[in-house]
Design a protein around this motif. Structure first.
Motif, short mmCIF file in Angstrom:
data_model
loop_
_atom_site.label_atom_id
_atom_site.label_comp_id
_atom_site.label_asym_id
_atom_site.label_seq_id
_atom_site.Cartn_x
_atom_site.Cartn_y
_atom_site.Cartn_z
N LEU A 21 3.42 15.18 15.42
CA LEU A 21 4.67 15.31 14.88
C LEU A 21 4.51 13.28 15.34
O LEU A 21 4.67 12.76 16.21
CB LEU A 21 5.83 15.45 15.49
N GLU A 22 5.35 12.72 14.82
CA GLU A 22 5.77 11.16 14.79
C GLU A 22 6.93 10.63 16.22
O GLU A 22 7.43 12.22 16.47
CB GLU A 22 6.99 11.37 13.52
N SER A 23 6.71 10.13 16.82
CA SER A 23 7.27 9.71 17.87
C SER A 23 9.19 9.95 18.00
O SER A 23 9.48 9.66 17.46
CB SER A 23 6.79 8.05 18.45
N LEU B 240 0.81 -0.89 -0.28
CA LEU B 240 -0.01 0.28 0.30
C LEU B 240 1.07 1.25 -0.15
O LEU B 240 0.62 1.95 -0.14
CB LEU B 240 -0.53 0.11 1.37
N LYS B 241 1.84 1.04 0.89
CA LYS B 241 2.49 2.79 0.93
C LYS B 241 3.85 2.60 -0.22
O LYS B 241 3.82 4.28 -0.61
CB LYS B 241 3.95 2.48 1.99
N ASN B 242 4.32 1.55 -1.18
CA ASN B 242 4.52 1.83 -1.86
C ASN B 242 5.66 2.63 -2.12
O ASN B 242 6.57 3.51 -2.61
CB ASN B 242 3.37 3.43 -3.34
N PRO C 140 4.01 1.46 10.32
CA PRO C 140 4.67 3.02 9.85
C PRO C 140 3.55 3.91 9.90
O PRO C 140 2.03 4.02 9.78
CB PRO C 140 4.92 2.69 8.56
N SER C 141 3.13 5.19 9.19
CA SER C 141 2.59 6.39 9.45
C SER C 141 1.80 6.30 7.63
O SER C 141 2.24 5.86 7.11
CB SER C 141 3.24 8.12 8.66
N ALA C 142 0.64 6.48 7.96
CA ALA C 142 -0.49 6.39 7.18
C ALA C 142 -0.05 6.62 5.83
O ALA C 142 -1.53 7.76 5.84
CB ALA C 142 -1.53 6.16 7.41
MG MG Z 1 6.86 7.89 7.98
#
Ligand code: MG
Ligand code: TXA
Length: 361
Positions: free
Chosen positions: A202-204, A60-62, A165-167
């Motif tokens: 913000l990411e962790s 999906l993330k490519n 991972p981030s969506a």
């Molecule tokens: Mg990410």
């Protein structure tokens, strides 16, 4: 329109009520992918024990590369099933979890799950261990306990670890609202548990505790000073040597090469193999009808365990799911080289080839 009204109207959005959460659990148990809210950013979640489900995230993330993913669990006790905690790690975890902090810790080796996989509800492999695709074959794991109410409730109901991972599609910005997720994936968007904007956005922060002196691998909501009282010192921020090195508030990492290591087999790798030598192992892809042992022998004459086929049917998702496990397997048979058949450079094949090329260097 306010964001909540938009959420209700969007056809892909599922509200995080009891029925929405139950559906999400069903999708995850079946090896599917669900976009979930966390306090940092929306994540693209799948069962972290299921190689195929994790391959679905990559599909999906490519993403043109396999990076290790962050594993989300309900609490420290759940994290201790998969990661090795010492007193320092327990103290840090109990200070900041649940919250926007990811810890890199040694991976717990539970049993010979590779040779003896237990069936999972979704039919995946992995026998309760974290998928080797999720850790990209490393012997450490990045793990966190999110603070978001919906994420926690989902983890509790699911009862297992979620790789997330981030969506967003590779190259687009990290999604902090359900609309970002929907926009990034377009027609391919998975089920989205829509729960408004992320509070942190913000990411962790990623703190590496697998080394003697803790190091921040990614800055985020928590900064170096936040750890001072718990660790007894201000951890350095790791910066890639290419990015100018050591800007972590005056702290420089002496040997950064050790920190961002990628898994690679010790056995040399030979790419684009059209045959296999007697002393080699073979990582096959697709039909092996035209593969033989150099000098005219049949593949069956190779010693036991020397051949693994990433996907007999030529399915790249299946191949990605098997990649790290089979590389580990073939690395252990004492072959002179691992010969790898050609893999088409499309879709997940791009990330597979990226990893194999690096292994061959
Ligand atoms: Mg990410
Ligand atoms: O805020 C977050 O952490 C979000 C939400 C969804 O929880 N998740 C997230 O995951 O950002 P992801 O997979 O995009 O971030 C993975 C990062 C990468 O930079 C990767 O290199 C690092 O974690 N990482 C994962 N495992 C690692 C390991 N064993 N050692 C070092 N770094 C690791």
């Amino acid at each position: 329109m306010n964001p909540k009204t938009q959420e209700k109207k969007h056809p892909l959005f599922t509200p995080p009520d009891a029925s929405g959460l139950a559906t999400a659990v069903d999708v995850l148990r079946a090896g599917g992918v669900v976009a979930i809210p966390t306090e940092t950013v929306y994540g693209l979640a799948a069962d972290a024990r299921d190689d195929r489900a994790v391959a679905g995230i990559y599909a999906l993330k490519n993403r043109p590369q396999f990076n290790p993913l962050i594993i989300h669990v309900a609490d420290r006790a759940a994290a201790e099933e998969f990661a090795v905690f010492d007193d320092r790690a327990r103290l840090v975890a109990d200070t900041f979890w649940p919250g926007p902090l990811t810890l890199v810790l040694p991976l717990k080796k539970m049993r010979e799950a590779h040779n003896n996989p237990l069936p999972l509800p979704g039919g995946g492999q992995g026998g309760g261990q974290i998928s080797t695709l999720a850790t990209a074959g490393l012997d450490t794991v990045a793990i966190r306990v999110p603070a978001h109410k919906t994420a926690r409730e989902l983890l509790r109901l699911f009862g297992g670890p979620l790789a997330a991972p981030s969506a967003n599609r590779s190259g687009s910005l990290s999604p902090t609202t359900p609309l970002h997720v929907a926009a990034s994936f377009g027609d391919d968007a998975p089920m989205i548990l829509a729960d408004g904007p992320c509070t942190v956005g913000l990411e962790s922060t990623i703190l590496d505790l697998s080394v003697d002196r803790a190091v921040i691998l990614r800055t985020g909501a928590l900064g170096p000073d936040d750890f001072a009282s718990v660790l007894g010192y201000v951890p350095s921020i790791y910066t890639l040597p290419l990015q100018g090195g050591g800007q972590g508030g005056g702290h420089t990492i002496k040997s950064p090469g050790q920190l961002l290591k990628h898994y690679a087999p010790r056995t040399p790798v030979r790419l684009r193999a059209v045959d296999v030598a007697e002393d080699e192992a073979l990582l096959a892809f697709g039909s092996t009808k035209f593969m033989g042992v150099r000098g005219g022998g049949d593949l069956k004459t190779l010693p036991e365990g020397r051949v693994r086929n990433l996907s007999e049917s030529g399915d790249l998702v299946e191949a990605a799911a098997n990649l790290f496990r089979y590389l580990h397997d073939l690395d252990a048979v004492g072959a002179a080289r691992i010969a790898v058949m050609d893999i088409p450079n499309v879709g997940l094949g791009i990330a597979i080839n990226d990893r194999l090329k690096r292994a061959a260097e």
